[in-house]
Scaffold this active site. Structure first.
Site, PDB file in Angstrom:
ATOM      1  N   PHE A  59      34.391  14.979 -78.703  1.00 49.37           N
ATOM      2  CA  PHE A  59      33.298  15.319 -77.797  1.00 49.37           C
ATOM      3  C   PHE A  59      32.378  14.107 -77.591  1.00 49.37           C
ATOM      4  O   PHE A  59      31.971  13.799 -76.474  1.00 49.37           O
ATOM      5  CB  PHE A  59      32.513  16.420 -78.502  1.00 49.37           C
ATOM      6  CG  PHE A  59      32.060  17.532 -77.637  1.00 49.37           C
ATOM      7  CD1 PHE A  59      32.893  18.081 -76.684  1.00 49.37           C
ATOM      8  CD2 PHE A  59      30.775  18.051 -77.793  1.00 49.37           C
ATOM      9  CE1 PHE A  59      32.452  19.116 -75.899  1.00 49.37           C
ATOM     10  CE2 PHE A  59      30.335  19.091 -77.017  1.00 49.37           C
ATOM     11  CZ  PHE A  59      31.178  19.623 -76.072  1.00 49.37           C
ATOM     12  N   ASP A  62      30.412  17.404 -64.109  1.00 50.71           N
ATOM     13  CA  ASP A  62      31.665  16.631 -64.144  1.00 50.71           C
ATOM     14  C   ASP A  62      32.758  17.579 -63.717  1.00 50.71           C
ATOM     15  O   ASP A  62      32.938  18.622 -64.344  1.00 50.71           O
ATOM     16  CB  ASP A  62      31.971  16.172 -65.575  1.00 50.71           C
ATOM     17  CG  ASP A  62      31.031  15.079 -66.031  1.00 50.71           C
ATOM     18  OD1 ASP A  62      30.781  14.157 -65.237  1.00 50.71           O
ATOM     19  OD2 ASP A  62      30.553  15.169 -67.170  1.00 50.71           O
ATOM     20  N   HIS A 122      16.226  21.379 -78.368  1.00 47.36           N
ATOM     21  CA  HIS A 122      17.150  22.256 -77.637  1.00 47.36           C
ATOM     22  C   HIS A 122      18.465  22.231 -78.422  1.00 47.36           C
ATOM     23  O   HIS A 122      19.094  21.170 -78.544  1.00 47.36           O
ATOM     24  CB  HIS A 122      17.341  21.712 -76.212  1.00 47.36           C
ATOM     25  CG  HIS A 122      18.323  22.483 -75.379  1.00 47.36           C
ATOM     26  ND1 HIS A 122      18.002  23.656 -74.733  1.00 47.36           N
ATOM     27  CD2 HIS A 122      19.619  22.241 -75.063  1.00 47.36           C
ATOM     28  CE1 HIS A 122      19.056  24.104 -74.061  1.00 47.36           C
ATOM     29  NE2 HIS A 122      20.054  23.262 -74.244  1.00 47.36           N
ATOM     30  N   TYR A 176      19.699  10.775 -70.998  1.00 42.70           N
ATOM     31  CA  TYR A 176      20.727  10.132 -71.838  1.00 42.70           C
ATOM     32  C   TYR A 176      20.119   8.953 -72.603  1.00 42.70           C
ATOM     33  O   TYR A 176      20.161   7.815 -72.126  1.00 42.70           O
ATOM     34  CB  TYR A 176      21.896   9.650 -70.961  1.00 42.70           C
ATOM     35  CG  TYR A 176      22.531  10.799 -70.213  1.00 42.70           C
ATOM     36  CD1 TYR A 176      23.597  11.500 -70.763  1.00 42.70           C
ATOM     37  CD2 TYR A 176      22.014  11.218 -68.987  1.00 42.70           C
ATOM     38  CE1 TYR A 176      24.142  12.582 -70.112  1.00 42.70           C
ATOM     39  CE2 TYR A 176      22.552  12.314 -68.321  1.00 42.70           C
ATOM     40  CZ  TYR A 176      23.617  12.985 -68.891  1.00 42.70           C
ATOM     41  OH  TYR A 176      24.135  14.068 -68.249  1.00 42.70           O
ATOM     42  N   GLU A 216      21.264  26.808 -76.374  1.00 49.67           N
ATOM     43  CA  GLU A 216      22.229  26.763 -75.259  1.00 49.67           C
ATOM     44  C   GLU A 216      23.539  27.458 -75.640  1.00 49.67           C
ATOM     45  O   GLU A 216      24.036  27.317 -76.754  1.00 49.67           O
ATOM     46  CB  GLU A 216      22.501  25.287 -74.917  1.00 49.67           C
ATOM     47  CG  GLU A 216      23.522  25.111 -73.812  1.00 49.67           C
ATOM     48  CD  GLU A 216      23.646  23.655 -73.375  1.00 49.67           C
ATOM     49  OE1 GLU A 216      22.612  22.965 -73.248  1.00 49.67           O
ATOM     50  OE2 GLU A 216      24.782  23.204 -73.194  1.00 49.67           O
ATOM     51  N   SER A 237      14.693  25.885 -77.834  1.00 52.65           N
ATOM     52  CA  SER A 237      15.601  26.661 -76.981  1.00 52.65           C
ATOM     53  C   SER A 237      17.031  26.550 -77.513  1.00 52.65           C
ATOM     54  O   SER A 237      17.344  25.660 -78.298  1.00 52.65           O
ATOM     55  CB  SER A 237      15.508  26.144 -75.539  1.00 52.65           C
ATOM     56  OG  SER A 237      15.630  24.743 -75.503  1.00 52.65           O
TER      57      SER A 237
HETATM   58  P1  FAD Z   1      23.016  12.378 -62.653  1.00 54.50           P
HETATM   59  O1  FAD Z   1      21.604  12.428 -63.073  1.00 54.50           O
HETATM   60  O2  FAD Z   1      23.316  12.491 -61.205  1.00 54.50           O
HETATM   61  O3  FAD Z   1      23.626  11.036 -63.244  1.00 54.50           O
HETATM   62  C1  FAD Z   1      25.042  10.824 -63.332  1.00 54.50           C
HETATM   63  C2  FAD Z   1      25.352   9.345 -63.203  1.00 54.50           C
HETATM   64  O4  FAD Z   1      25.074   8.890 -61.880  1.00 54.50           O
HETATM   65  C3  FAD Z   1      24.528   8.451 -64.129  1.00 54.50           C
HETATM   66  O5  FAD Z   1      25.346   7.398 -64.540  1.00 54.50           O
HETATM   67  C4  FAD Z   1      23.414   7.939 -63.241  1.00 54.50           C
HETATM   68  O6  FAD Z   1      22.892   6.708 -63.670  1.00 54.50           O
HETATM   69  C5  FAD Z   1      24.114   7.851 -61.894  1.00 54.50           C
HETATM   70  N1  FAD Z   1      23.217   8.077 -60.755  1.00 54.50           N
HETATM   71  C6  FAD Z   1      22.280   9.051 -60.640  1.00 54.50           C
HETATM   72  N2  FAD Z   1      21.646   8.966 -59.448  1.00 54.50           N
HETATM   73  C7  FAD Z   1      22.221   7.914 -58.792  1.00 54.50           C
HETATM   74  C8  FAD Z   1      22.012   7.322 -57.527  1.00 54.50           C
HETATM   75  N3  FAD Z   1      21.085   7.785 -56.680  1.00 54.50           N
HETATM   76  N4  FAD Z   1      22.798   6.251 -57.186  1.00 54.50           N
HETATM   77  C9  FAD Z   1      23.732   5.778 -58.036  1.00 54.50           C
HETATM   78  N5  FAD Z   1      23.973   6.320 -59.256  1.00 54.50           N
HETATM   79  C10 FAD Z   1      23.234   7.355 -59.622  1.00 54.50           C
HETATM   80  N6  FAD Z   1      27.959  19.542 -67.261  1.00 54.50           N
HETATM   81  C11 FAD Z   1      28.484  20.634 -66.670  1.00 54.50           C
HETATM   82  O7  FAD Z   1      29.493  20.513 -65.955  1.00 54.50           O
HETATM   83  N7  FAD Z   1      27.944  21.883 -66.854  1.00 54.50           N
HETATM   84  C12 FAD Z   1      26.823  22.076 -67.614  1.00 54.50           C
HETATM   85  O8  FAD Z   1      26.356  23.199 -67.741  1.00 54.50           O
HETATM   86  C13 FAD Z   1      26.228  20.935 -68.248  1.00 54.50           C
HETATM   87  N8  FAD Z   1      25.098  21.043 -68.972  1.00 54.50           N
HETATM   88  C14 FAD Z   1      24.506  19.931 -69.481  1.00 54.50           C
HETATM   89  C15 FAD Z   1      23.275  20.045 -70.156  1.00 54.50           C
HETATM   90  C16 FAD Z   1      22.645  18.926 -70.673  1.00 54.50           C
HETATM   91  C17 FAD Z   1      21.312  19.094 -71.381  1.00 54.50           C
HETATM   92  C18 FAD Z   1      23.247  17.645 -70.545  1.00 54.50           C
HETATM   93  C19 FAD Z   1      22.573  16.441 -71.130  1.00 54.50           C
HETATM   94  C20 FAD Z   1      24.455  17.516 -69.874  1.00 54.50           C
HETATM   95  C21 FAD Z   1      25.086  18.643 -69.318  1.00 54.50           C
HETATM   96  N9  FAD Z   1      26.281  18.547 -68.616  1.00 54.50           N
HETATM   97  C22 FAD Z   1      26.844  19.660 -68.033  1.00 54.50           C
HETATM   98  C23 FAD Z   1      26.962  17.252 -68.461  1.00 54.50           C
HETATM   99  C24 FAD Z   1      26.562  16.543 -67.166  1.00 54.50           C
HETATM  100  O9  FAD Z   1      26.906  17.328 -66.041  1.00 54.50           O
HETATM  101  C25 FAD Z   1      27.306  15.211 -67.117  1.00 54.50           C
HETATM  102  O10 FAD Z   1      26.780  14.355 -68.100  1.00 54.50           O
HETATM  103  C26 FAD Z   1      27.370  14.524 -65.757  1.00 54.50           C
HETATM  104  O11 FAD Z   1      28.281  13.437 -65.864  1.00 54.50           O
HETATM  105  C27 FAD Z   1      26.058  13.948 -65.275  1.00 54.50           C
HETATM  106  O12 FAD Z   1      25.184  14.914 -64.882  1.00 54.50           O
HETATM  107  P2  FAD Z   1      23.649  14.496 -64.572  1.00 54.50           P
HETATM  108  O13 FAD Z   1      22.971  15.719 -64.119  1.00 54.50           O
HETATM  109  O14 FAD Z   1      23.068  13.780 -65.713  1.00 54.50           O
HETATM  110  O15 FAD Z   1      23.893  13.494 -63.356  1.00 54.50           O
END
Ligand code: FAD
Length: 281
Positions: free
Chosen positions: A210, A102, A260, A139, A10, A8
């Protein structure tokens, strides 16, 4: 290409008409390689809400490749997320990359009603059942804000258990970190496909910045070699292509369920790797 593997590409939504036209040209070119899907990022807090929606719909319409919007919950209310999900469902979108996101600097500490990506996955399942195939982020080198590696693994498992179908990793340059991560989450009973996110190397200073921000380690041997090339863009790209091709070969040979590509809206760097790997068209 094994039928089980997923390849895929992005993109990010652009701000200008010219950028958008360029993106659509890149997508048309990449579509001829028949990827599983395209995805389009989302600015946390809804900063690209309309542009992500518009880009995804146009990608599907013009390329016939299924397109997956990224959707993040930080800074968006449940009502906003519900409305966006309804629009995607009505438009026939079948896949979403579900993230926490973020918040861009300047948006203060505002958080949405859903705090973690696992909450978003749960919310999407509650609202739309099994309509969407849900991707989540992984991650291998640990999320930069995670309390520790074990906690991050457990939080990844929460997303899978909440109903994610598969995952895409943050980019990395060390294949061992990917294999170790997969092994560790499998020990926690998580068996969803985890597809490596691949970042082509084209520009040293941007990549270094980055990587610092997202917690991806740029190994010393790669950093030193890129530094030595200075402004010699051709050498940086040649070296980068070789390093990333070899990384992809190792990942696929070791059982990675696809790749990806973070295209940064450019076709050539990803296609050079694709062609080196002799993936099907
Ligand atoms: P989570 O899975 O919620 O994790 C974030 C943090 O919180 C981690 O440290 C985790 O250990 C912790 N955590 C999770 N659940 C809990 C809980 N229940 N209690 C306590 N701590 C917890 N960002 C954007 O803004 N837009 C995008 O389009 C985008 N696309 C992305 C695509 C990919 C493939 C990747 C890998 C990242 C992308 N990001 C994007 C970045 C991402 O949003 C950031 O890395 C963000 O900081 C974490 O998102 P997450 O979904 O991994 O969060």
């Amino acid at each position: 290409m094994s039928s089980k593997q997923s390849f895929s590409f992005e993109f990010f939504p652009t701000k200008t008409d010219a950028g958008h036209e360029k993106l659509m040209n890149v997508a048309r070119q990449l579509a001829t390689y028949k990827p599983e899907f395209f995805s389009c990022t989302y600015g946390a807090g809804g900063s690209t809400r309309d542009r992500t929606l518009g880009t995804v719909l146009q990608l599907e319409r013009e390329t016939s490749v299924p397109a997956a919007p990224h959707l993040s919950c930080v800074g968006d209310s449940q009502a906003q997320l519900r409305s966006l999900l309804a629009q995607y469902k009505a438009a026939g979108i079948k896949r979403i990359v579900a993230l926490r996101g973020d918040l861009p600097s300047g948006m203060g500490m505002a958080v949405g009603e859903l705090r973690h990506a696992s909450d978003l996955v749960e919310f999407i399942r509650q609202e739309t059942g099994d309509h969407f195939h849900l991707e989540v982020a992984a991650y291998p080198e640990m999320h930069p804000q995670a309390r520790n590696f074990e906690h991050d693994l457990a939080n990844f498992a929460l997303k899978a258990n909440a109903g994610a179908n598969s995952a895409i990793t943050q980019y990395f340059f060390n294949a061992d970190s990917y294999f170790y991560f997969v092994e560790r989450v499998q020990k926690l009973g998580v068996n969803i496909p985890i597809v490596p996110g691949i970042m082509p190397i084209t520009n040293y200073s941007k990549l270094a910045r980055f990587s610092d921000a997202c917690g991806a380690e740029l190994p010393r041997w790669i950093r030193k070699q890129l530094e030595a090339y200075g402004d010699d863009v051709k050498s940086i790209q040649g070296f980068g292509e070789q390093v990333i091709t070899e990384l992809c070969e190792t990942l696929l040979a070791g059982g990675a369920p696809g790749l990806h590509f973070y295209t940064l809206n450019q076709a050539e760097p990803s296609l050079a790797i694709w062609n080196n790997l002799k993936l099907a068209q």
